[in-house]
Scaffold this active site. Structure first.
Site, PDB file in Angstrom:
ATOM      1  N   ARG A  59      31.003  47.732  24.196  1.00 25.54           N
ATOM      2  CA  ARG A  59      29.981  47.014  24.955  1.00 25.54           C
ATOM      3  C   ARG A  59      28.783  47.920  25.159  1.00 25.54           C
ATOM      4  NH1 ARG A  59      33.819  44.156  28.424  1.00 25.54           N
ATOM      5  NH2 ARG A  59      35.830  44.544  27.450  1.00 25.54           N
TER       6      ARG A  59
ATOM      7  N   ARG B 219      43.440  38.269  23.381  1.00 23.33           N
ATOM      8  CA  ARG B 219      42.089  38.099  22.859  1.00 23.33           C
ATOM      9  C   ARG B 219      41.916  38.960  21.623  1.00 23.33           C
ATOM     10  NH1 ARG B 219      37.177  39.008  26.965  1.00 23.33           N
ATOM     11  NH2 ARG B 219      37.751  41.200  26.975  1.00 23.33           N
TER      12      ARG B 219
ATOM     13  N   ASP C  78      28.181  45.095  30.656  1.00 24.73           N
ATOM     14  CA  ASP C  78      29.586  45.310  30.254  1.00 24.73           C
ATOM     15  C   ASP C  78      30.149  44.088  29.538  1.00 24.73           C
ATOM     16  OD1 ASP C  78      29.205  44.436  33.074  1.00 24.73           O
ATOM     17  OD2 ASP C  78      31.349  44.086  32.988  1.00 24.73           O
TER      18      ASP C  78
ATOM     19  N   GLY D 169      40.121  46.737  33.778  1.00 26.40           N
ATOM     20  CA  GLY D 169      40.883  46.709  35.022  1.00 26.40           C
ATOM     21  C   GLY D 169      42.029  45.721  34.976  1.00 26.40           C
TER      22      GLY D 169
HETATM   23  P1  AMP Z   1      34.442  40.640  34.322  1.00 27.51           P
HETATM   24  O1  AMP Z   1      33.717  39.947  35.432  1.00 27.51           O
HETATM   25  O2  AMP Z   1      35.645  39.879  33.832  1.00 27.51           O
HETATM   26  O3  AMP Z   1      33.554  41.033  33.214  1.00 27.51           O
HETATM   27  O4  AMP Z   1      35.057  41.959  34.963  1.00 27.51           O
HETATM   28  C1  AMP Z   1      34.262  42.967  35.511  1.00 27.51           C
HETATM   29  C2  AMP Z   1      35.111  44.138  35.862  1.00 27.51           C
HETATM   30  O5  AMP Z   1      36.069  43.793  36.872  1.00 27.51           O
HETATM   31  C3  AMP Z   1      35.940  44.711  34.720  1.00 27.51           C
HETATM   32  O6  AMP Z   1      36.012  46.101  34.887  1.00 27.51           O
HETATM   33  C4  AMP Z   1      37.279  44.060  34.924  1.00 27.51           C
HETATM   34  O7  AMP Z   1      38.330  44.814  34.336  1.00 27.51           O
HETATM   35  C5  AMP Z   1      37.390  44.076  36.438  1.00 27.51           C
HETATM   36  N1  AMP Z   1      38.303  43.038  36.910  1.00 27.51           N
HETATM   37  C6  AMP Z   1      38.105  41.717  36.906  1.00 27.51           C
HETATM   38  N2  AMP Z   1      39.159  41.059  37.426  1.00 27.51           N
HETATM   39  C7  AMP Z   1      40.068  41.986  37.777  1.00 27.51           C
HETATM   40  C8  AMP Z   1      41.377  41.958  38.366  1.00 27.51           C
HETATM   41  N3  AMP Z   1      41.964  40.804  38.705  1.00 27.51           N
HETATM   42  N4  AMP Z   1      41.998  43.127  38.565  1.00 27.51           N
HETATM   43  C9  AMP Z   1      41.419  44.296  38.230  1.00 27.51           C
HETATM   44  N5  AMP Z   1      40.197  44.398  37.677  1.00 27.51           N
HETATM   45  C10 AMP Z   1      39.531  43.263  37.451  1.00 27.51           C
HETATM   46 MG    MG Z   2      33.848  41.831  31.445  1.00 33.57          MG
END
Ligand code: AMP
Ligand code: MG
Length: 479
Positions: free
Chosen positions: A180, A173, A245, A88
């Protein structure tokens, strides 16, 4: 010299069910904060001018040969299945095959909205970007499998979070892949068995060419993950958000959101502000890894003609994981107290010390490191880490007796007990300085943490646990 990245993309060559082609969204005023030249060289990248690096790693210019895309995946978040997640706020630029034939993903994180952004802005702010940069590089230097940090840029744009408007940033990164557990889950849950089979073959070819079929893959992931979790435990690391994930098929640490290294040891330590039930507490990590592996097993068996027939083997593979993690744990913690090849008989000695550490509010890193200088019977610094040093003394007599059977316990301990870890209060102070335009603490942390097992001149302060006023009680996701 102009920037050149020798892309060799395989994920983009898979069918489009696995991703959406998507370019990063350009930003207003990219500025390079950090470039990891050594890692860049490993990937076969010839670096260009700073301005060019900034443009490319901000996503403003897609380099030649890249095939930018957002990957699709699902995942269990805090135990609840979310049927669709995906990148995202990240874009996979592509892969390179570096020295030694290692294939690696190059991904921009914080690079704008994608079809999987849901309500999010697709962006990241400077704090989490620099946190991930420092902690992932520290993890690598500690010898623990992890994604790496290639670059950090600021965007010249504000990102709006609870705290208000914050400086936007993008992290580049590097990972041996971004596959995953959740990547498998989404196709299994949707009943897309052809995609699931193709993904399984791809993962085997890319990571475990010797593995046979889905159960071979499951076994290989289990082995890497059990080693990984034991490695985390051995340095007092708490991942903080072990959702499926964020659980990598390659066995690398991935997604440094609300992660933290413990200062004072306590098994139930939690930092993440969103982990209210302590699901991902320090001592729960081995169990959660088994839970996550069970989700992978559940997904993988969906590709069998007769899934029931695979259940028995999958169950056996998953059930064997706790013993493997425990063996890896014993090996690592044995070394931490100076025993080169610990056996189950040494388990009690280790757990006894740790119980005393918890009761005595001993600093995890400093206590173990102090053991190096505490081998001699005339005492040594480790006892001073305990609220009541006598608690250490009464343990140490049995310990010294055990060490008589060891050839060079001090050397074993020096190699297993880091001097420096990225302490939370240092990370917070580094972020605060960076927001104010001072990158010196970032540079110092990176330099010292690149050699964490060696005592370094002028770095005494980075060994110091936080003062009362510096204690960080909660960490936050990067979102
Ligand atoms: P994470 O907690 O970083 O593992 O993210 C979990 C999910 O939320 C993933 O699908 C990320 O791509 C999405 N996500 C986290 N932050 C954002 C953001 N600022 N905008 C869009 N998607 C996000
Ligand atoms: Mg993540």
């Amino acid at each position: 010299m102009t920037l050149h990245i020798p892309f060799d993309n395989t994920y983009a060559a898979l069918p489009p069910v696995f991703y959406t082609k998507q370019a990063p969204v350009p930003v207003k005023a990219p500025e390079l904060l950090a470039y990891n030249a050594a890692l860049g060289a490993e990937l076969g990248i010839t670096a260009g001018e700073r301005a060019e690096l900034a443009e490319v790693f901000a996503g403003n210019r897609v380099p030649e040969g890249a095939a930018p895309l957002a990957q699709l995946y699902a995942g269990h978040q805090f135990g609840n299945y979310n049927p669709q997640l995906g990148d995202g706020r990240a874009i996979l630029l592509g892969e390179t095959v570096g020295a030694g034939g290692a294939r690696r993903d190059i991904q921009l994180k914080g690079s704008g909205r994608t079809p999987y952004s849901r309500g999010g802005d697709g962006r990241a702010w400077l704090g989490p970007v620099l946190r991930e940069y420092v902690v992932s590089e520290a993890m690598h230097a500690l010898g623990i499998p992890t994604t790496r940090a290639l670059a950090a840029v600021t965007t010249g744009e504000l990102v709006w979070r609870e705290q208000g408007g914050l400086p936007g940033a993008v992290l580049t990164r590097v990972a041996s892949s971004h596959l995953r557990v959740g990547t498998f889950q989404i196709f299994a849950a949707r009943g897309e068995t052809a995609a699931l089979r193709q993904l399984t073959d791809y993962a085997i070819q890319r990571h475990y060419p010797e593995a046979e079929g889905p159960m071979g893959l499951l076994r290989a992931v289990r082995d890497r993950q059990s080693e990984l979790i034991a490695a985390w435990m051995s340095v007092g690391f708490i991942h903080g958000v072990m959702n499926t994930d964020n659980s990598s098929i390659s066995g690398e640490t991935i997604d440094y959101g609300p992660c933290a290294f413990m200062d004072v040891y306590h098994p139930s330590t939690v930092f993440s502000s969103i982990d209210r039930m302590g699901r991902y507490a320090y001592s729960n990590q081995p169990d959660i890894a088994v839970w996550n592996l069970a989700q992978l097993a559940t997904a993988l068996i969906q590709q069998a003609e007769d899934p029931q027939a695979m259940v028995e083997e999958a169950t056996e593979i998953v059930h064997a994981m706790p013993a493997l993690t425990e063996a890896a744990w014993l090996r690592r913690f044995g070394a931490k107290i100076g025993i080169a090849e610990a056996t189950r008989e040494d388990m009690g000695l280790i757990t006894d010390l740790m119980q005393r550490m918890a009761a005595g509010q001993a600093d995890f890193t400093n206590t173990f490191r102090a053991l190096v200088d505490t081998v001699s019977p005339d005492g040594g610094p480790a006892r001073d880490e305990f609220l009541e040093p006598e608690a250490f003394d009464s343990w140490a007599s049995g310990w010294r007796a055990r060490l008589e059977q060891e050839a060079d316990p001090a050397a074993v301990m020096a190699a297993a007990n880091p001097v420096y870890i990225p302490r939370n209060h240092r990370i917070e102070a580094m972020i605060e300085a960076a927001v104010a335009g001072d990158m010196a603490p970032f540079e110092q942390l990176n330099t010292v943490l690149a050699d964490p097992y060696t005592v370094q001149d002028g770095a005494e302060d980075l060994r110091r646990p936080p003062a009362e006023s510096e204690i960080v009680t909660a960490t936050f996701c990067g979102t």
